[in-house]
Design a protein around this motif. Structure first.
Motif, PDB file in Angstrom:
ATOM      1  N   SER A  80       1.037  -1.274   0.317  1.00 23.14           N
ATOM      2  CA  SER A  80      -0.010   0.208  -0.018  1.00 23.14           C
ATOM      3  C   SER A  80       1.136   0.994  -0.046  1.00 23.14           C
ATOM      4  N   VAL A  81       1.983   1.168   0.911  1.00 16.03           N
ATOM      5  CA  VAL A  81       3.066   2.528   0.478  1.00 16.03           C
ATOM      6  C   VAL A  81       4.827   2.211  -0.217  1.00 16.03           C
ATOM      7  N   VAL A  82       4.535   0.438   0.078  1.00 21.66           N
ATOM      8  CA  VAL A  82       5.885   0.427  -0.417  1.00 21.66           C
ATOM      9  C   VAL A  82       6.235  -0.867  -0.419  1.00 21.66           C
ATOM     10  N   LEU A  83       7.200  -1.685  -1.105  1.00 21.63           N
ATOM     11  CA  LEU A  83       7.184  -2.874  -1.179  1.00 21.63           C
ATOM     12  C   LEU A  83       8.600  -3.375   0.114  1.00 21.63           C
ATOM     13  N   MET A  84       8.608  -4.322   0.718  1.00 27.31           N
ATOM     14  CA  MET A  84       9.311  -4.093   1.554  1.00 27.31           C
ATOM     15  C   MET A  84      10.481  -5.764   1.343  1.00 27.31           C
ATOM     16  N   ARG A  85      11.690  -5.812   1.180  1.00 24.86           N
ATOM     17  CA  ARG A  85      12.157  -7.238   1.818  1.00 24.86           C
ATOM     18  C   ARG A  85      13.395  -6.935   2.569  1.00 24.86           C
ATOM     19  N   HIS A  86      13.340  -8.221   2.974  1.00 26.57           N
ATOM     20  CA  HIS A  86      14.932  -8.393   3.814  1.00 26.57           C
ATOM     21  C   HIS A  86      16.067  -8.767   2.902  1.00 26.57           C
ATOM     22  N   VAL A  87      16.856  -8.987   3.190  1.00 34.42           N
ATOM     23  CA  VAL A  87      18.475  -8.899   2.131  1.00 34.42           C
ATOM     24  C   VAL A  87      19.226  -9.875   3.504  1.00 34.42           C
ATOM     25  N   GLY A  88      19.111 -10.790   3.275  1.00 33.03           N
ATOM     26  CA  GLY A  88      19.726 -12.086   4.564  1.00 33.03           C
ATOM     27  C   GLY A  88      21.457 -12.292   3.487  1.00 33.03           C
ATOM     28  N   ILE A  89      22.875 -11.210   3.519  1.00 34.36           N
ATOM     29  CA  ILE A  89      23.674 -11.603   3.010  1.00 34.36           C
ATOM     30  C   ILE A  89      24.355 -12.410   3.579  1.00 34.36           C
ATOM     31  N   ASP A  90      24.642 -13.320   4.437  1.00 37.05           N
ATOM     32  CA  ASP A  90      25.384 -13.893   5.182  1.00 37.05           C
ATOM     33  C   ASP A  90      24.042 -15.638   4.426  1.00 37.05           C
ATOM     34  N   GLU A  91      23.576 -15.733   3.787  1.00 33.58           N
ATOM     35  CA  GLU A  91      22.696 -16.993   3.078  1.00 33.58           C
ATOM     36  C   GLU A  91      22.989 -16.967   1.986  1.00 33.58           C
ATOM     37  N   ASP A  92      23.075 -18.550   1.492  1.00 36.25           N
ATOM     38  CA  ASP A  92      23.760 -19.071   0.762  1.00 36.25           C
ATOM     39  C   ASP A  92      22.801 -19.146  -0.543  1.00 36.25           C
ATOM     40  N   GLN A  93      21.322 -19.132  -0.351  1.00 34.40           N
ATOM     41  CA  GLN A  93      20.502 -19.296  -1.112  1.00 34.40           C
ATOM     42  C   GLN A  93      20.619 -17.705  -2.098  1.00 34.40           C
ATOM     43  N   PRO A  94      20.539 -17.816  -4.048  1.00 32.71           N
ATOM     44  CA  PRO A  94      20.902 -16.475  -4.224  1.00 32.71           C
ATOM     45  C   PRO A  94      19.630 -16.173  -4.602  1.00 32.71           C
ATOM     46  N   LEU A  95      19.573 -15.055  -4.768  1.00 33.99           N
ATOM     47  CA  LEU A  95      18.342 -14.593  -4.965  1.00 33.99           C
ATOM     48  C   LEU A  95      18.359 -14.455  -6.608  1.00 33.99           C
ATOM     49  N   ILE A  96      17.207 -14.210  -7.455  1.00 36.71           N
ATOM     50  CA  ILE A  96      17.089 -13.665  -8.766  1.00 36.71           C
ATOM     51  C   ILE A  96      17.079 -11.955  -8.845  1.00 36.71           C
ATOM     52  N   ASP A  97      18.506 -12.028  -9.772  1.00 37.02           N
ATOM     53  CA  ASP A  97      18.167 -11.024 -10.065  1.00 37.02           C
ATOM     54  C   ASP A  97      16.975  -9.652 -11.201  1.00 37.02           C
ATOM     55  N   TRP A  98      17.679  -8.515 -11.651  1.00 35.75           N
ATOM     56  CA  TRP A  98      16.425  -8.024 -12.554  1.00 35.75           C
ATOM     57  C   TRP A  98      16.360  -8.300 -13.453  1.00 35.75           C
ATOM     58  N   HIS A  99      17.029  -9.169 -13.893  1.00 39.56           N
ATOM     59  CA  HIS A  99      16.937  -9.774 -15.116  1.00 39.56           C
ATOM     60  C   HIS A  99      17.133 -11.400 -15.197  1.00 39.56           C
ATOM     61  N   GLY A 100      16.769 -12.079 -14.411  1.00 42.75           N
ATOM     62  CA  GLY A 100      16.201 -12.881 -13.977  1.00 42.75           C
ATOM     63  C   GLY A 100      16.951 -13.923 -14.052  1.00 42.75           C
ATOM     64  N   SER A 101      18.197 -13.831 -13.856  1.00 42.67           N
ATOM     65  CA  SER A 101      19.280 -14.693 -13.221  1.00 42.67           C
ATOM     66  C   SER A 101      19.881 -14.854 -11.736  1.00 42.67           C
ATOM     67  N   PRO A 102      20.339 -16.128 -11.669  1.00 43.47           N
ATOM     68  CA  PRO A 102      20.560 -16.332  -9.866  1.00 43.47           C
ATOM     69  C   PRO A 102      21.243 -15.151  -9.201  1.00 43.47           C
ATOM     70  N   VAL A 103      22.215 -15.171  -8.388  1.00 41.33           N
ATOM     71  CA  VAL A 103      23.045 -14.236  -7.704  1.00 41.33           C
ATOM     72  C   VAL A 103      23.042 -14.575  -6.143  1.00 41.33           C
ATOM     73  N   LYS A 104      24.346 -14.360  -5.456  1.00 42.86           N
ATOM     74  CA  LYS A 104      24.185 -14.275  -4.393  1.00 42.86           C
ATOM     75  C   LYS A 104      24.512 -13.413  -3.913  1.00 42.86           C
ATOM     76  N   LYS A 105      23.850 -13.455  -2.842  1.00 47.78           N
ATOM     77  CA  LYS A 105      23.475 -11.735  -1.953  1.00 47.78           C
ATOM     78  C   LYS A 105      24.713 -11.362  -1.730  1.00 47.78           C
ATOM     79  N   ASP A 106      25.302 -12.303  -0.693  1.00 47.83           N
ATOM     80  CA  ASP A 106      26.586 -11.152  -0.421  1.00 47.83           C
ATOM     81  C   ASP A 106      27.274 -10.061  -1.417  1.00 47.83           C
TER      82      ASP A 106
END
Length: 179
Positions: A80-106
């Motif tokens: 409603s006012v924001v889309l909020m997320r946590h990014v755990g830089i010590d987590e092994d699970q990669p995230l999907i980046d802006w272009h759809g590719s996996p990237v390690k959070k750290d």
């Protein structure tokens, strides 16, 4: 502690929590797919707020417990006012980046110069920073107000005709009046 600070903390931790939402449903979510979140940001005309943190970072834990989890639990912020997320830089699970590719959070945090924890970024759906970043904690009782101030800056920089009150208490009152 001043009366104003006490009332603020009391309201933030008590009144802003919506009992109909379980902790699992409404807690501060971990970022796993930035591409999808960016699309949602564009569709809903909302900024993205990312908090970069780590399990070992005691300040990150304080922020999650005293600021971000109450914001998530209140039901007043997410989508409603924001889309909020946590990014755990010590987590092994990669995230999907802006272009759809996996990237390690750290690695991604390092690229963004957000690897000093805690760091909060405000981005639009195209990945542009739209408000000043918040690095560290100077005064925990003022943190939510700083977030509100930066969200208003983000709205302006995104060209949106939107503004939220400067405190969680005022947002709660506004929400109650429009129910």
């Amino acid at each position: 502690m001043s009366k104003r600070v006490f009332v603020y903390l009391f309201m933030l931790t008590t009144f802003c929590i919506t009992p109909s939402l379980s902790n699992a449903e409404a807690s501060f979510k971990e970022l796993d797919d930035l591409q999808s979140l960016a699309e949602k940001s564009k569709q809903q005309a909302l900024p993205i707020m990312l908090m970069f943190g780590a399990e070992w970072c005691e300040y990150c834990q304080v922020l999650k417990e005293q600021v971000f989890n109450p914001m998530a639990l209140s039901g007043l912020y997410e989508e409603s006012v924001v889309l909020m997320r946590h990014v755990g830089i010590d987590e092994d699970q990669p995230l999907i980046d802006w272009h759809g590719s996996p990237v390690k959070k750290d690695k991604w945090a390092y690229q963004l110069n957000a690897d000093l924890t805690p760091t909060v970024l405000f981005l639009d759906g195209f990945g542009r920073e739209v408000a000043p970043r918040i690095i560290g904690i100077s005064e925990i009782t003022m943190y939510a107000g700083i977030i509100h101030q930066n969200l208003n800056i983000a709205y302006k920089n995104m060209g949106l005709n939107k503004q939220i009150p400067l405190t969680p208490e005022q947002l709660e009152i506004q929400w109650q009046q429009h129910r």
